[in-house]
Design a protein around this motif. Structure first.
Motif, short mmCIF file in Angstrom:
data_model
loop_
_atom_site.label_atom_id
_atom_site.label_comp_id
_atom_site.label_asym_id
_atom_site.label_seq_id
_atom_site.Cartn_x
_atom_site.Cartn_y
_atom_site.Cartn_z
N ASP A 1 34.41 2.93 -19.15
CA ASP A 1 33.62 3.68 -20.12
C ASP A 1 34.28 3.57 -21.49
O ASP A 1 35.52 3.61 -21.60
CB ASP A 1 33.57 5.15 -19.68
CG ASP A 1 33.04 6.05 -20.77
OD1 ASP A 1 31.83 6.06 -21.00
OD2 ASP A 1 33.88 6.74 -21.40
N GLU B 1 27.92 4.77 -26.62
CA GLU B 1 28.10 5.53 -25.39
C GLU B 1 27.65 4.67 -24.23
O GLU B 1 26.47 4.38 -24.07
CB GLU B 1 27.31 6.84 -25.43
CG GLU B 1 27.78 7.79 -26.51
CD GLU B 1 27.01 9.11 -26.49
OE1 GLU B 1 26.12 9.25 -25.63
OE2 GLU B 1 27.30 9.97 -27.34
N ASP C 1 29.38 1.62 -21.06
CA ASP C 1 30.49 0.88 -20.48
C ASP C 1 30.81 -0.37 -21.29
O ASP C 1 29.91 -1.02 -21.82
CB ASP C 1 30.17 0.49 -19.03
CG ASP C 1 29.97 1.70 -18.13
OD1 ASP C 1 30.64 2.73 -18.39
OD2 ASP C 1 29.16 1.63 -17.19
N ARG D 1 23.49 2.63 -17.42
CA ARG D 1 24.22 2.91 -18.65
C ARG D 1 24.18 1.71 -19.60
O ARG D 1 24.08 0.55 -19.18
CB ARG D 1 25.67 3.26 -18.31
CG ARG D 1 25.81 4.63 -17.67
CD ARG D 1 27.20 4.85 -17.10
NE ARG D 1 28.26 4.66 -18.09
CZ ARG D 1 28.61 5.56 -19.01
NH1 ARG D 1 27.98 6.72 -19.06
NH2 ARG D 1 29.60 5.33 -19.83
#
Length: 456
Positions: free
Chosen positions: A180, A98, A100, A3
């Motif tokens: 997140d 979008e 962490d 991510r």
């Protein structure tokens, strides 16, 4: 696929205990501003967006952050209403992100990349929130991490809000938290300031996450990493910790430190294997020392390169732009600045060598000065290989001394000296026979009369 990552760095505190006109977060550790350490940590973690939260009272911190990260890298927290409020001010700057987000602090400069990486790893394991903690020798006023029987993090309780049983907990909060981005800002929107300080605590996010069915985790790092700096005393403590770690790493890498506690490094000091460093040496920023070099006692180096096998000092000052060649010698009370010194060249005593190129194997006699500044501009001196510069020579730049050339001791050289030639500039010596004998006799007679109370 991993991510995306972002970092929010809190730097809006007033830092009143530092008692300084300079923003607290710009005070250096190892020659590097504390905020720079934290920005570097975020970069090492692969954060593609880094937002620094600053206050209206510290425009210098804002300017520094923008110089490092760009004009859109800061947001203003005014007035500061707590850590949760500070993070929330970065929401608009991360609009559309979008991935962490990790929350870091500009006054906590010693957290290692490997430690902070574990916080992100917990998110990849399915935890909604991850917090970095440490076991404190003296928990004192630190917030406590309340962990359940399965090892999950139940809540973070501020010391002022803690019960007697909670105050017995040794696992403490560093303040570093990751989640997140969407989750983080949604939870922050639910934080209230119903507490003893009337502030919006970032720590409340953990309890709120649990209420929403999310799991929270605690990662434990070393207490020495988590030292936050709020005063000059804590600044000195952080500096001492950094120096200890840097010295230890140098010795583990094969560097000999004869008296480790007296050697002071900068964050970017690069010392190769088999270098020997004597006591009381200070390395400013930007120093690289190659293998086999010896840095002798009471020397100061900054923004320079010391090549393989060179000897520096004792009592030498190597200033920015200096490049000391292989097996060259720079001796006691010699200062260099923007000096490229060839392999095997020697300047062993009492000289200033600025804005100069010195060829291989050239010898610079004691008391030599490159006169490089006329009060307005700097000028360059070139000395070829195998030259011999006599003691007490003034080289008035711009001037060139050819390869194999020599200058006579006590000369002021204002014109180029061709290769293989002798440059000599001094008044013709005169001998006055008997002058010294007559002078002493006259002075002796005068002194004798004065001691007897007589006058001439």
């Amino acid at each position: 696929m991993s991510r995306a990552r972002a970092a929010i760095i809190l730097a809006a505190g007033h830092g009143t205990r530092m008692k300084s006109n300079l923003s607290k977060v710009l005070h250096p550790i190892g020659g590097r501003p504390m905020m720079d350490w934290t920005i570097a940590l975020a970069q090492s973690l692969g954060c593609e967006k880094i937002i620094v939260v600053v206050g209206a009272h510290n425009p210098d911190a804002k300017a520094r952050a923008q110089a490092l990260l760009g004009p859109n890298a800061t947001v203003l927290q005014d007035p500061p209403l707590g850590t949760g409020h500070g993070v929330l001010t970065a929401k608009s700057a991360l609009a559309g992100f979008e991935g962490d987000v990790i929350v870091l602090y500009a006054d906590t400069p010693l957290i290692r990349t490997a430690t902070a990486e574990q916080v992100f790893n917990k998110l990849s394991e399915g935890y909604g929130v991850a917090v970095l903690g440490f076991a404190a020798a003296d928990p004192g006023a630190y917030g406590r991490l309340v962990v359940d029987q399965e090892g999950g993090l139940e809540a973070i309780v501020e010391a002022k809000e803690a019960s007697p049983d909670q105050l017995k907990i040794r696992l403490c909060n560093s303040g570093v938290l990751a989640a997140d981005a969407t989750t983080l800002f949604e939870l922050l929107g639910q934080v209230t300031n119903y507490n003893a300080k009337g502030e919006f605590y970032l720590t409340d996010v953990v309890g709120l996450a649990r209420q929403h069915g999310l799991r929270a985790a605690a990662v434990e790092g070393f207490e020495t990493e988590m030292l936050g700096v709020n005063s000059r005393v804590e600044l000195a403590q952080a500096e001492a910790l950094f120096q200890y770690q840097k010295r230890h790493a140098a010795m583990e890498a094969g560097v000999t430190l004869l008296d480790p506690n007296s050697v002071h490094f900068s964050f970017d000091t690069d010392i190769a294997q088999d270098v020997t460093i004597e006591p009381h040496v200070v390395f400013g920023r930007g120093v690289r020392v190659e293998t086999g070099a010896v840095i002798r006692a009471f020397s100061h180096l900054e923004e320079c390169i010391i090549r393989k096998g060179a000897w520096i000092g004792p009592y030498a000052r190597i200033r920015p732009g200096s490049d000391v060649g292989e097996n060259a010698h720079i001796g006691n009370f010699v200062e260099t600045k923007k000096a490229k010194i060839g392999a095997g060249a020697k300047a062993n005593h009492l000289s200033y060598l600025g804005d100069v190129t010195i060829g291989a194997r050239t010898n610079i006699g004691a008391g030599t000065i490159t006169c490089n500044y006329d009060g307005f501009d700097k000028y360059h001196t070139h000395i070829g290989a195998d030259a011999f510069i006599g003691s007490d020579t003034m080289l008035v730049a711009p001037v060139s001394i050819g390869s194999g050339a020599m200058t006579g001791s006590g000369s002021t050289i204002t014109k180029d000296v061709p290769a293989g030639s002798l440059g000599l500039e001094r008044a013709q010596q005169r001998i006055i026979d008997g002058w010294a004998t007559k002078f002493r006799a006259k002075k002796g007679a005068t002194k004798a009369l004065k001691s007897n109370g007589e006058t001439l």
